[in-house]
Design an enzyme around this catalytic site. Structure first.
Site, PDB file in Angstrom:
ATOM      1  N   GLY A   1     -14.401 -18.161  41.491  1.00  0.00           N
ATOM      2  CA  GLY A   1     -14.879 -16.979  40.742  1.00  0.00           C
ATOM      3  C   GLY A   1     -13.868 -16.427  39.760  1.00  0.00           C
ATOM      4  O   GLY A   1     -14.218 -15.630  38.896  1.00  0.00           O
ATOM      5  N   GLY A   2     -12.588 -16.822  39.907  1.00  0.00           N
ATOM      6  CA  GLY A   2     -11.572 -16.425  38.928  1.00  0.00           C
ATOM      7  C   GLY A   2     -11.346 -14.930  38.844  1.00  0.00           C
ATOM      8  O   GLY A   2     -11.649 -14.174  39.779  1.00  0.00           O
TER       9      GLY A   2
ATOM     10  N   GLY B   1      -3.208 -26.791  40.561  1.00  0.00           N
ATOM     11  CA  GLY B   1      -3.377 -28.041  39.829  1.00  0.00           C
ATOM     12  C   GLY B   1      -2.297 -28.166  38.761  1.00  0.00           C
ATOM     13  O   GLY B   1      -2.066 -27.230  38.008  1.00  0.00           O
TER      14      GLY B   1
ATOM     15  N   ALA C   1      -6.324   1.926  25.100  1.00  0.00           N
ATOM     16  CA  ALA C   1      -7.715   2.416  25.017  1.00  0.00           C
ATOM     17  C   ALA C   1      -8.675   1.272  24.718  1.00  0.00           C
ATOM     18  O   ALA C   1      -9.565   1.385  23.877  1.00  0.00           O
ATOM     19  CB  ALA C   1      -7.819   3.499  23.945  1.00  0.00           C
ATOM     20  N   GLY C   2      -8.470   0.138  25.404  1.00  0.00           N
ATOM     21  CA  GLY C   2      -9.406  -0.988  25.283  1.00  0.00           C
ATOM     22  C   GLY C   2     -10.500  -0.849  26.333  1.00  0.00           C
ATOM     23  O   GLY C   2     -10.565   0.157  27.062  1.00  0.00           O
TER      24      GLY C   2
ATOM     25  N   GLU D   1      -2.770   5.544  23.529  1.00  0.00           N
ATOM     26  CA  GLU D   1      -3.064   4.343  22.738  1.00  0.00           C
ATOM     27  C   GLU D   1      -2.144   4.273  21.527  1.00  0.00           C
ATOM     28  O   GLU D   1      -1.953   5.261  20.824  1.00  0.00           O
ATOM     29  CB  GLU D   1      -4.541   4.374  22.315  1.00  0.00           C
TER      30      GLU D   1
ATOM     31  N   ARG E   1      -4.730  -8.775  27.798  1.00  0.00           N
ATOM     32  CA  ARG E   1      -4.466  -9.901  28.686  1.00  0.00           C
ATOM     33  C   ARG E   1      -3.877 -11.047  27.880  1.00  0.00           C
ATOM     34  O   ARG E   1      -4.095 -11.143  26.678  1.00  0.00           O
ATOM     35  CB  ARG E   1      -5.772 -10.332  29.387  1.00  0.00           C
TER      36      ARG E   1
ATOM     37  N   HIS F   1     -43.597   0.493  26.150  1.00  0.00           N
ATOM     38  CA  HIS F   1     -43.399   1.942  26.133  1.00  0.00           C
ATOM     39  C   HIS F   1     -43.631   2.498  27.526  1.00  0.00           C
ATOM     40  O   HIS F   1     -44.581   2.090  28.180  1.00  0.00           O
ATOM     41  CB  HIS F   1     -44.389   2.581  25.154  1.00  0.00           C
TER      42      HIS F   1
HETATM   43  C1  LIG Z   1     -10.795  -5.438  35.094  1.00  0.00           C
HETATM   44  C2  LIG Z   1     -11.482  -6.478  34.271  1.00  0.00           C
HETATM   45  C3  LIG Z   1     -12.813  -6.297  33.931  1.00  0.00           C
HETATM   46  C4  LIG Z   1     -13.476  -7.252  33.177  1.00  0.00           C
HETATM   47  N1  LIG Z   1     -14.786  -7.050  32.869  1.00  0.00           N
HETATM   48  C5  LIG Z   1     -15.457  -7.970  32.158  1.00  0.00           C
HETATM   49  C6  LIG Z   1     -16.840  -7.802  31.881  1.00  0.00           C
HETATM   50  O1  LIG Z   1     -17.457  -6.802  32.268  1.00  0.00           O
HETATM   51  N2  LIG Z   1     -17.465  -8.764  31.180  1.00  0.00           N
HETATM   52  C7  LIG Z   1     -16.818  -9.889  30.733  1.00  0.00           C
HETATM   53  O2  LIG Z   1     -17.442 -10.728  30.092  1.00  0.00           O
HETATM   54  N3  LIG Z   1     -15.507 -10.078  30.983  1.00  0.00           N
HETATM   55  C8  LIG Z   1     -14.816  -9.155  31.693  1.00  0.00           C
HETATM   56  N4  LIG Z   1     -13.499  -9.370  31.984  1.00  0.00           N
HETATM   57  C9  LIG Z   1     -12.851 -10.593  31.460  1.00  0.00           C
HETATM   58  C10 LIG Z   1     -13.201 -11.817  32.321  1.00  0.00           C
HETATM   59  O3  LIG Z   1     -12.825 -11.582  33.655  1.00  0.00           O
HETATM   60  C11 LIG Z   1     -12.503 -13.046  31.777  1.00  0.00           C
HETATM   61  O4  LIG Z   1     -12.803 -13.184  30.408  1.00  0.00           O
HETATM   62  C12 LIG Z   1     -12.984 -14.301  32.498  1.00  0.00           C
HETATM   63  O5  LIG Z   1     -12.720 -14.214  33.871  1.00  0.00           O
HETATM   64  C13 LIG Z   1     -12.309 -15.534  31.914  1.00  0.00           C
HETATM   65  O6  LIG Z   1     -12.729 -16.664  32.602  1.00  0.00           O
HETATM   66  P1  LIG Z   1     -11.819 -17.976  32.736  1.00  0.00           P
HETATM   67  O7  LIG Z   1     -12.603 -18.919  33.575  1.00  0.00           O
HETATM   68  O8  LIG Z   1     -11.366 -18.400  31.402  1.00  0.00           O
HETATM   69  O9  LIG Z   1     -10.514 -17.500  33.504  1.00  0.00           O
HETATM   70  P2  LIG Z   1     -10.273 -16.736  34.877  1.00  0.00           P
HETATM   71  O10 LIG Z   1     -11.468 -16.001  35.318  1.00  0.00           O
HETATM   72  O11 LIG Z   1      -9.020 -15.978  34.694  1.00  0.00           O
HETATM   73  O12 LIG Z   1     -10.073 -17.888  35.933  1.00  0.00           O
HETATM   74  C14 LIG Z   1      -8.965 -18.738  35.907  1.00  0.00           C
HETATM   75  C15 LIG Z   1      -8.701 -19.216  37.312  1.00  0.00           C
HETATM   76  O13 LIG Z   1      -7.767 -20.280  37.242  1.00  0.00           O
HETATM   77  C16 LIG Z   1      -6.922 -20.224  38.355  1.00  0.00           C
HETATM   78  N5  LIG Z   1      -5.709 -20.985  38.021  1.00  0.00           N
HETATM   79  C17 LIG Z   1      -4.794 -20.730  37.058  1.00  0.00           C
HETATM   80  N6  LIG Z   1      -3.863 -21.695  37.005  1.00  0.00           N
HETATM   81  C18 LIG Z   1      -4.198 -22.581  37.959  1.00  0.00           C
HETATM   82  C19 LIG Z   1      -3.639 -23.803  38.386  1.00  0.00           C
HETATM   83  N7  LIG Z   1      -2.557 -24.332  37.799  1.00  0.00           N
HETATM   84  N8  LIG Z   1      -4.233 -24.455  39.414  1.00  0.00           N
HETATM   85  C20 LIG Z   1      -5.336 -23.939  40.016  1.00  0.00           C
HETATM   86  N9  LIG Z   1      -5.920 -22.810  39.645  1.00  0.00           N
HETATM   87  C21 LIG Z   1      -5.363 -22.136  38.623  1.00  0.00           C
HETATM   88  C22 LIG Z   1      -6.685 -18.750  38.566  1.00  0.00           C
HETATM   89  O14 LIG Z   1      -6.313 -18.487  39.911  1.00  0.00           O
HETATM   90  C23 LIG Z   1      -8.059 -18.182  38.224  1.00  0.00           C
HETATM   91  O15 LIG Z   1      -8.852 -17.988  39.370  1.00  0.00           O
HETATM   92  C24 LIG Z   1     -12.805  -8.424  32.754  1.00  0.00           C
HETATM   93  C25 LIG Z   1     -11.462  -8.622  33.105  1.00  0.00           C
HETATM   94  C26 LIG Z   1     -10.815  -7.674  33.859  1.00  0.00           C
HETATM   95  C27 LIG Z   1      -9.390  -7.904  34.236  1.00  0.00           C
END
Ligand SMILES: Cc1cc2nc3c(=O)[nH]c(=O)nc-3n(C[C@H](O)[C@H](O)[C@H](O)COP(=O)(O)OP(=O)(O)OC[C@H]3O[C@@H](n4cnc5c(N)ncnc54)[C@H](O)[C@@H]3O)c2cc1C
Length: 469
Positions: free
Chosen positions: A42-43, A118, A185-186, A207, A277, A448
């Site tokens: 789920g990241g 990885g 203020a993002g 900001e 980020r 509506h």
């Molecule tokens: C507080 C907050 C609120 C947010 N709200 C929203 C929202 O409402 N809507 C929206 O669209 N976006 C939102 N985002 C942004 C969104 O979470 C990210 O854009 C999105 O998660 C990016 O997806 P990704 O798969 O690129 O990376 P990530 O979700 O960051 O996933 C990357 C994964 O890779 C893993 N990883 C890294 N290196 C390695 C490695 N070498 N080996 C194994 N695993 C590894 C990490 O542990 C992580 O789980 C929000 C972010 C935050 C912090």
């Protein structure tokens, strides 16, 4: 070391980029592995981003409504009492259910899930180091890097996740701070600032720029800031934080005008650093395949291909909006290219949403961008004060703005602030994906009474025939 295993695709990172890539690869019959070191899939999005923040935004919005709105519509309840422990538990239960759902999707699509870090170990090889230190090597035709991003640190303001937190810490504060300073203020700062203000914190947003939410249409951003100020959020714009000192009485921040000038001290119980980020590539072994990152740390790509053959990158780790749905689009397009299909993403059609109240949502060009590019455009605008559903629900703050090409009427951008506009921007994305005109939407029947009628009325406004205002 365990025996080598062979795959068509090995995906590093289990966030929205990685897990959607895995699903699509599985659907297309590619032998696929996903490697995630967090211990859960789920990241950022599911674990410490989109989903937990939306859980707290939802809960805190209901808490505030029960405190201040219920009585006005004839619901009399005793003053609500916050049970923060239960609120956090409900958030975590939802997150756990969602991450389990992603694990199920891996099984359903015959994707092998490896828990561990990885590391690319040369072309076509990924080493997985488990949490117990054991390693195994995966041999693969394609590597997809989906390692995402991490909060950008602010020099002089060290995150301890207690008094000075980043977004992850702000999603799990053990108690409501009396005062919270949000640096930045993002979208993330304003969403989390809203959560804690609704639960009782005095929130000040500092900001560097002289406006909030860069990237948002300026007219909307101005209205949005006014709405937040009305709710009690204070802003210090054009201000930089140069130092933070923690102590028993809280955090003392040193502020300076962005352009330089006299210093000022501000104290707060908790400081949230939310200045953005940055891409995460630590320990990834990019050097083993000759891939270098750009100045900001992003992996340069051309249609998701990196400089190394068979190595692809998607999501937050490459340029473009750092959003979960953008990572998902990248994922599908990248895997379809790997499978010999025609993958493509139109980044102009990636919508943005701020999940505060009111919400803000937009897609396409801002009025500022059209002006700067010298594009001739027409605008149609409709306020939620004239939308019957918004009026009935006492949610009339905000408006919808359509921007269409002056000659062809093709929709170039749509900007909304109001109730649930995040749910409404999708129809505009479809319209724009088909190269639609404002008249196409203006002549499409909408149900509506719904807030979506405001979108139609704004579209009518482009040709000057808005009927309900
Ligand atoms: C507080 C907050 C609120 C947010 N709200 C929203 C929202 O409402 N809507 C929206 O669209 N976006 C939102 N985002 C942004 C969104 O979470 C990210 O854009 C999105 O998660 C990016 O997806 P990704 O798969 O690129 O990376 P990530 O979700 O960051 O996933 C990357 C994964 O890779 C893993 N990883 C890294 N290196 C390695 C490695 N070498 N080996 C194994 N695993 C590894 C990490 O542990 C992580 O789980 C929000 C972010 C935050 C912090």
């Amino acid at each position: 070391m365990a025996e080598d295993q062979n795959f068509d695709v090995v995906i590093i990172g289990g966030g929205p980029g990685g897990y959607n890539a895995a699903v699509r690869a599985g659907q297309l019959g590619l032998k696929t592995a996903i490697v995630e070191m967090r211990g859960v899939l789920g990241g950022t999005c599911l674990n410490v981003g989109c989903m937990p923040s939306k859980a707290l935004l939802h809960a805190s919005e209901l808490f505030e409504a029960a405190s201040s709105e219920f009585a006005s519509i004839g619901i009399e309840v005793p003053a609500p009492k916050l049970n923060l422990v239960q609120m956090m538990k409900a958030k975590q239960d939802s997150v756990t259910a969602l991450t389990k759902g992603v694990e199920f999707l891996m099984k359903k699509n015959k994707v092998t899930y490896f828990v561990g870090r990885g590391t690319i170990a040369g072309q076509g090889r990924v080493t997985v180091t488990g949490n117990d230190g054991a390693t195994q090597t995966l041999v693969t035709k394609n590597i997809v890097i989906a390692t995402g991003s991490e909060p950008t640190p602010l020099p002089g303001v060290d995150v301890d996740q207690k008094q000075i937190v980043d977004s992850t810490g702000a999603l799990s504060l053990p108690s409501v701070p009396k005062s919270l300073v949000v640096v930045g203020a993002g979208i993330i700062g304003l969403e989390l600032g809203s959560v804690w203000r609704r639960l009782g914190a005095q929130v000040t947003v500092v900001e560097f720029l002289d406006r909030i939410t860069p990237g948002m249409d300026t007219e909307v951003a101005t209205a949005f800031q006014k709405a937040l100020v009305k709710q009690g959020v204070s802003f210090k714009l054009g201000t930089k934080v140069t130092k933070a000192a923690t102590g028993a009485k809280g955090v003392e921040l040193t502020l300076e005008p962005a352009a330089g000038g006299a210093q000022e001290k501000v104290t707060a119980d908790v400081v949230l650093v939310a200045i953005g980020r940055r891409p995460f590539t630590k320990g990834l072994g990019l050097e083993t395949v000759g891939v270098t990152t750009d100045q900001r740390g992003f992996i340069p790509t051309n249609h998701f291909k990196t400089a190394a053959p068979g190595v692809w990158a998607i999501g937050d780790v490459i340029t473009g909006p750092m959003l979960a749905h953008k990572a998902e689009e990248d994922a599908v397009a990248c895997i379809e290219l790997i499978a010999g299909k025609a993958g493509h993403v139109d980044y102009n059609l990636v919508p943005s949403v701020v999940y505060t109240f009111p919400e803000v949502a937009w897609v396409g060009q801002t009025e500022d961008q059209l002006k700067a590019a010298g594009v001739q455009y027409k605008a149609g605008k409709f306020p939620f004060t004239a939308n019957s559903r918004a009026k009935i629900n006492h949610e009339t703050e905000g408006f919808v703005k359509f921007l269409a090409d002056a000659k062809t009427d093709k929709v170039l951008g749509v900007h909304m602030m109001g109730p649930q506009v995040g749910e409404m921007v999708g129809e505009v994305c479809v319209l724009m994906a088909f190269g639609g005109a404002s008249e196409d939407l203006a002549r499409t029947c909408h149900p509506h009474p719904t807030r979506s009628e405001a979108v139609r009325q704004a579209a009518m406004g482009v040709e000057g025939w808005t009927m309900q205002a």
